[in-house]
Design an enzyme around this catalytic site. Structure first.
Site, PDB file in Angstrom:
ATOM      1  N   ASN A   9      22.352  39.780  38.534  1.00 45.40           N
ATOM      2  CA  ASN A   9      23.417  40.691  38.951  1.00 45.40           C
ATOM      3  C   ASN A   9      23.176  42.025  38.235  1.00 45.40           C
ATOM      4  OD1 ASN A   9      25.755  42.080  39.420  1.00 45.40           O
ATOM      5  ND2 ASN A   9      27.138  40.463  38.669  1.00 45.40           N
ATOM      6  N   ARG A  89      22.710  39.290  43.464  1.00 46.61           N
ATOM      7  CA  ARG A  89      24.009  39.734  43.944  1.00 46.61           C
ATOM      8  C   ARG A  89      23.856  41.168  44.454  1.00 46.61           C
ATOM      9  NH1 ARG A  89      29.024  42.100  40.708  1.00 46.61           N
ATOM     10  NH2 ARG A  89      30.490  42.143  42.427  1.00 46.61           N
ATOM     11  N   HIS A 178      34.302  41.124  46.360  1.00 44.09           N
ATOM     12  CA  HIS A 178      34.577  39.846  45.679  1.00 44.09           C
ATOM     13  C   HIS A 178      34.444  38.663  46.647  1.00 44.09           C
ATOM     14  CE1 HIS A 178      37.650  42.107  42.892  1.00 44.09           C
ATOM     15  NE2 HIS A 178      36.440  42.128  42.339  1.00 44.09           N
ATOM     16  N   ARG A 239      41.993  50.839  38.080  1.00 42.39           N
ATOM     17  CA  ARG A 239      42.026  51.407  39.441  1.00 42.39           C
ATOM     18  C   ARG A 239      43.446  51.337  39.992  1.00 42.39           C
ATOM     19  NH1 ARG A 239      37.407  47.708  41.856  1.00 42.39           N
ATOM     20  NH2 ARG A 239      36.620  47.230  39.790  1.00 42.39           N
ATOM     21  N   GLU A 383      30.895  32.596  40.835  1.00 43.47           N
ATOM     22  CA  GLU A 383      30.121  33.330  41.833  1.00 43.47           C
ATOM     23  C   GLU A 383      28.630  33.019  41.721  1.00 43.47           C
ATOM     24  OE1 GLU A 383      32.584  36.388  40.169  1.00 43.47           O
ATOM     25  OE2 GLU A 383      32.321  37.549  42.002  1.00 43.47           O
TER      26      GLU A 383
END
Ligand code: ADP
Length: 396
Positions: A9, A89, A178, A239, A383
């Site tokens: 990743n 990823r 996601h 965010r 993941e």
């Protein structure tokens, strides 16, 4: 025979890596190269629970770090010899990728083309792919996309009510992110319900530093809160999530912000951090709220209120609900967030078992709802395991 996958990743300044056994998801070795391209580049990894810390030369870049990682992994011969493929990823797959893909030149070109929509992520992902192909030229490499799970959304859910030509000519639409996490926990929830995923209507809430929620009808994503970029929707660590779309122009025209300052404000200075003026870390906010800090309490109240609104909206669109799932650092660990969310949803048939809710944390997964409630789960996401399984599936 055990089939191990090297999962990579590559972020803008870091590379997370793990060797995963695809059938069981066990990860005997995992690590992180961080602060790349700075004076404090370093590599840390854990093998059989023993930590290793390797100082990297100043300004080590992604390519150099991957060479070091590959060299280190070779030292664990019995493990590295069993690596049969490399899984990458990739954050943005645009509309091109509805599922994972064996990497070839065409795939790399398509990833390059979506870089405009994910300028912080896709170039780093691509750099990682190129470097890893140099280090592991004989292994198949597979790209697993964060956006792919959401490619089943219907047009009325993924389009913005903007002039249609913006979609046709510039691909402006909701993509969602996601996806591997939402897919994993949806799958786990279906298993726990002893049903096929294709028979389940689920709402999955991934609450970490980034937060998103998905409506999954009959196993397929029909809506999600992150949009064209990972900024829309829920309140997140730094965010803002949903705001009036006129606010950026107001900040620029009336308050003298530059475009990049607005972007920085919305992405890095808002959310839990912006409201609390303390931290983006939910643990610190909960602690401070508990100690009487009113802005910390307000940040939590806003985080939870937005989440409640989205769950309500998705209950309306998903059809008869089979289960609600919490995951991500906050979703898996914060009994407070789960309790105060569900307490506002009792009129919609959701009720927690307070004891189970309090006990569920630190990587555990299970049911946290009352017997009279629709099932509510907290599920530890994984993941990397999804990436490993898909890598084996698409490596042929
Ligand atoms: P990322 O999106 O970076 O992968 P994570 O999924 O690891 O992030 O989630 C990070 C968030 O989880 C942080 O806000 C952290 O405070 C929160 N978190 C972790 N443990 C707890 C806990 N016990 N209680 C509340 N929040 C927690």
């Amino acid at each position: 025979m055990d089939q191990y996958v090297l999962v990579l990743n590559c972020g803008s300044s870091s590379i997370k890596f793990a060797i995963i056994e695809a059938k069981t998801g066990t990860a005997p070795l995992h690590g992180l190269a961080e602060n790349l391209c700075t004076a404090s580049s370093r590599l840390v990894f854990s093998y059989q629970h023993k930590e290793h810390d390797v100082k990297l030369p100043v300004n080590t870049d992604h390519q150099q770090a991957l060479v070091v990682i590959a060299k280190k992994l070779k030292q664990f011969k019995h493990l590295s010899q069993k690596i049969v493929a490399v899984g990458h990823r990739v954050v943005h797959g645009g509309e091109t990728f509805t599922h994972s893909s064996l990497i070839n030149d065409q795939v790399k070109q398509a990833i390059q083309q979506t870089s405009l929509m994910a300028p912080l992520h896709n170039p780093a992902n691509l750099a990682g792919i190129n470097s890893a192909q140099t280090s592991y030229p004989h292994l198949p490499h597979v790209a697993v996309f964060d956006t792919a799970f959401f490619q089943t959304m219907p047009k009325h859910a993924y389009l913005y009510a903007l002039p249609y030509e913006l979609y046709q000519q510039h691909n402006i639409r909701r993509y969602g992110f996601h996806g591997t996490s939402h897919y994993f926990v949806a799958h786990e929830a279906a298993n726990a319900l002893k049903k096929e995923l294709s028979a389940c209507n689920l709402i999955t809430a991934h609450l970490g530093n980034g937060c998103s929620i998905a409506a999954v009808r009959k196993g397929k994503a029909i809506d999600t809160s992150l949009g064209f970029t990972p900024l829309e929707g829920l309140v997140m660590g730094t965010r803002c999530g949903d705001i009036d779309p006129s606010l950026p122009t107001y900040l620029i025209e009336q308050l003298g912000y530059s475009v990049s300052e607005v972007s920085e404000l919305l992405n890095k200075k808002s959310g839990l951090l912006g409201i609390s003026e303390l931290s983006n870390d939910c643990r610190i906010i909960e602690q401070q709220a508990n100690d009487g800090n009113q802005q910390a309490q307000l940040a939590l109240d806003m985080f939870i209120y937005r989440l409640v609104k989205y769950i309500g909206a998705y209950i309306a669109v998903v059809g008869p609900l089979d289960a609600l799932v919490f995951t991500g650092g906050i979703g898996e660990n914060s009994a407070y967030v789960r309790e105060n969310t569900i307490n506002q949803l009792t009129h919609l048939g959701l009720q927690l078992d307070p004891d189970k809710n309090l006990q569920m944390r630190f990587g555990q997964s299970g049911l946290i709802s009352h017997t009279h409630s629709k099932p509510i789960f907290a599920i530890a996401t994984n993941e990397e395991w999804v990436i490993a399984k898909d890598t084996i599936k698409y490596a042929q």
